[in-house]
Design a protein around this motif. Sequence first.
Motif, PDB file in Angstrom:
ATOM      1  N   GLN A 174      42.061  30.792  32.736  1.00  0.00           N
ATOM      2  CA  GLN A 174      42.632  30.947  34.077  1.00  0.00           C
ATOM      3  C   GLN A 174      43.272  32.320  34.199  1.00  0.00           C
ATOM      4  O   GLN A 174      44.046  32.731  33.342  1.00  0.00           O
ATOM      5  CB  GLN A 174      43.674  29.862  34.354  1.00  0.00           C
ATOM      6  N   THR A 175      42.961  33.043  35.273  1.00  0.00           N
ATOM      7  CA  THR A 175      43.510  34.371  35.493  1.00  0.00           C
ATOM      8  C   THR A 175      44.873  34.283  36.177  1.00  0.00           C
ATOM      9  O   THR A 175      45.301  33.212  36.627  1.00  0.00           O
ATOM     10  CB  THR A 175      42.578  35.220  36.370  1.00  0.00           C
ATOM     11  N   SER A 177      45.578  35.238  39.024  1.00  0.00           N
ATOM     12  CA  SER A 177      45.403  34.865  40.427  1.00  0.00           C
ATOM     13  C   SER A 177      44.915  33.431  40.615  1.00  0.00           C
ATOM     14  O   SER A 177      44.680  32.994  41.740  1.00  0.00           O
ATOM     15  CB  SER A 177      44.412  35.827  41.096  1.00  0.00           C
ATOM     16  N   GLU A 179      42.070  32.116  39.284  1.00  0.00           N
ATOM     17  CA  GLU A 179      40.618  31.981  39.172  1.00  0.00           C
ATOM     18  C   GLU A 179      40.250  31.417  37.799  1.00  0.00           C
ATOM     19  O   GLU A 179      40.881  31.735  36.791  1.00  0.00           O
ATOM     20  CB  GLU A 179      39.954  33.352  39.347  1.00  0.00           C
ATOM     21  N   ILE A 181      37.621  31.303  34.797  1.00  0.00           N
ATOM     22  CA  ILE A 181      36.515  32.026  34.164  1.00  0.00           C
ATOM     23  C   ILE A 181      35.949  31.148  33.055  1.00  0.00           C
ATOM     24  O   ILE A 181      36.703  30.581  32.253  1.00  0.00           O
ATOM     25  CB  ILE A 181      36.999  33.371  33.579  1.00  0.00           C
ATOM     26  N   GLU A 234      37.773  21.334  35.242  1.00  0.00           N
ATOM     27  CA  GLU A 234      38.238  22.627  35.747  1.00  0.00           C
ATOM     28  C   GLU A 234      39.505  22.475  36.587  1.00  0.00           C
ATOM     29  O   GLU A 234      40.481  23.204  36.402  1.00  0.00           O
ATOM     30  CB  GLU A 234      37.142  23.299  36.570  1.00  0.00           C
TER      31      GLU A 234
END
Length: 431
Positions: A174-175, A177, A179, A181, A234
Motif C-alpha cells: 500500500q502506498t 496515497s 493505492e 501495488i 485487497e
Amino acid sequence: MNSTNSKYNFDNFSIKKKKNRRIEELEKREEYTTYQEDLAFAKELNLLRNDFYYQMVESEQVFLIDFMYKPLDILSGDAYSARKIDNDRAFYLIVDGMGKGLSASLGAMLITSYVNHIIDTCIFDLYELVDKTIKYIKPILLEEETVSVDFILINHKTEQLHYSKFSMPRSLMQTNSGEIIKIKSNNPPISKYIDNFILSELDISNITKFLFHSDGMVENSTRFGNQLYAEYVENDFLTSFTKDDLRAKFLWKIDEQEDDITFIFLNKLDLNSATIATKKFSSTLEDIESASGWYGDIWATLTEDAELQGMAAIVFSELFMNAFEHGNLSIDSANKHKLLEDGIYFDTLEELSKGCPRKISVNISRVEHQKNSYILTSVRDEGDGFDTEILSKIFRNSKTFNGRGVFVSRRSSLGIYYNSKGDKVLYLHKL
C-alpha cells in the motif's frame, strides 16, 4: 449355581477382560501418537526461524512486523522464516509445498532449514541464497513435484525491496496515497527441471504496508457463495492497520480453514511527525507514580471510554515497571523472585534507585488510518537491554511466571514490539 451359568459368567468375564485390554492398548497407542504429533509440531516450530518475534525495526521510520502461521494439520505444507541480516536488511521466506501431508511438509521444512543454515553460516547474498537453495532441493523433489517459494529482502536504509517469487500469490503493498501495488511472481514453481531464475527489485520509499502470504489464504472459500477470499484480500488489507485487524476480517469471512495459512504483515510508520506527548522520568518509586498519573491524564483527553483508559493504564504500568526494575536497575527475574520471597523487594528497589542516573523516556503518538485513530506509546530505558528471543517462550506458554507482565500487556493492547536491543518497547491501542 449350575455349570451353564458358571461357564456363561466365565465367558462374559473373559470377554470384558479382553475388551478392557484392547481399550488400554488403544489408549496407549493414541497417547503415543499424540506424543509423536506434539514432537513433530515442536520440531516444525524449531525449524521456523523468526528473528522478529514481537519486534520492530527502527530506521528512518518504524517497521512493525507481524506474522500469522496457522497449519491445517500437524504436518504443515507451509513454512516461513524471518531473519535479521544486519541493522539495515531483513529477509523473509515463505514456502508452500505441493499438496498436503508428509511429502509437502518435508519439502517445505527442508527448504526452510537449508535457507536458515546458509544465512547462519555464509555471507549473505540474495542471488547466491536462491541459487544454492534451488540446487539443493532439485535432486530431492519427485518427478511431478513442485514447490512455491517467496524470497524477499528489504533494505530499510536504501528503501529497496529485492525479490524472487516462484509461483506464489501476488504480494500486496500500500502506498502513501492508499493505492494497492501487486507484486507478481517472476519465476515458475521450483521443480526438478528449473534452471534459471529472475531476481527483481522495487523502490519502496512510498510504501506504508506490506503483505506476503501463501495461497492457503486467498484460495480459501468464503461464506459468500462461490467466492474465494482472493476477492476480498485487497480491500481487507487496505482497511487493516494491524495483523490482528486483517486476521479478524479473514476469519469472519471464511466458514472454515481449508489449507495451511501463512502471512507476513509489515506496517511502516513515521512516528516523529505524529508525537502528541513526550516526557522523561527518573528511576525512582516516586516517579513511577508520577508517570502513571501523567499518562492517565493524557488518556483522559483522548477518550471517555473508561475501559480503554484502564487497559492502556495496565499496559503502561507493566512496561514502565519493567523498564524501571529490569532495565535501569538491572534486576533479573530470578533475583526479583528471591527478593519477593525474602520480603525485601521494595526496600531493595528504593535502595538501588538512590543515585541511579538512568532515565525512562515515554513518547505518545497518534496515527490516523482509514478514519480510525491509533495511539502508539513507546517506553525506553537506559539499561543494557535483553535477548528478545525469550519472548517466543513467554507467548507460547502464558502460564509461565517469568514475563507474565509482558503477556498481560500483549493481551491488553493491539500489539507490543521491542527494538532489537530490548531497551525500548512500543504498544498500540485503537480509539
